[in-house]
Design a protein around this motif. Structure first.
Motif: not given
Length: 138
Positions: A14-15, A57, A86, A117-118, A121
């Motif tokens: 995610n990151t 994160p 995240s 963001c949770c 993204p």
């Protein structure tokens, strides 16, 4: 043409995806983006840079990855830094703490704690990350 380093740590990807979105903004503003994972990266490489981004994160109980992210605080004074990351739980406390840590160290944190963001993204996060990249390149 300026080069902006975007150093990140990512466990789930995610990151890492967020780093690419920051790079998109940097390049849209006419600069070159250099994306690097902090694995094997020496934070001292950022000492001479006026502006850069760090992505991490939330780890454990909403804390930062130890090492690179905390090393930067030692030379953050006078730097323009963009922070992003995240999280999968909590409310973003780790980012508020990180922003405060960098501001207390004398950095100008561009965008404050906006670029989080949770989980993965979404479109809203991408918009904020691209904007962060543009600010870094100014």
């Amino acid at each position: 043409m300026a080069q902006i380093t975007i150093a990140y740590y990512s466990e789930t990807g995610n990151t890492e995806a967020m780093a690419s979105m920051v790079a998109k903004g940097v390049e849209a503003a006419g600069a070159t983006a250099k994306i690097v994972s902090v694995d094997g990266f020496d934070a001292a490489e950022l000492k001479e840079e006026a502006a850069f981004a760090l992505g991490c994160p939330a780890m454990g109980d909403e804390v930062l990855e130890e090492g690179t992210m905390e090393e930067v605080a030692k030379f953050a004074a006078g730097k323009k830094i963009g922070l992003f990351g995240s999280y999968g739980w909590g409310d973003g406390e780790w980012m508020r703490n990180w922003v405060k840590q960098m501001q207390d160290a004398g950095a100008e944190v561009l965008g404050g704690e906006d670029a989080i963001c949770c989980d993965a993204p979404d479109d809203e996060a991408e918009e904020k990350l691209v904007e962060l990249g543009k600010k870094l390149a100014e």
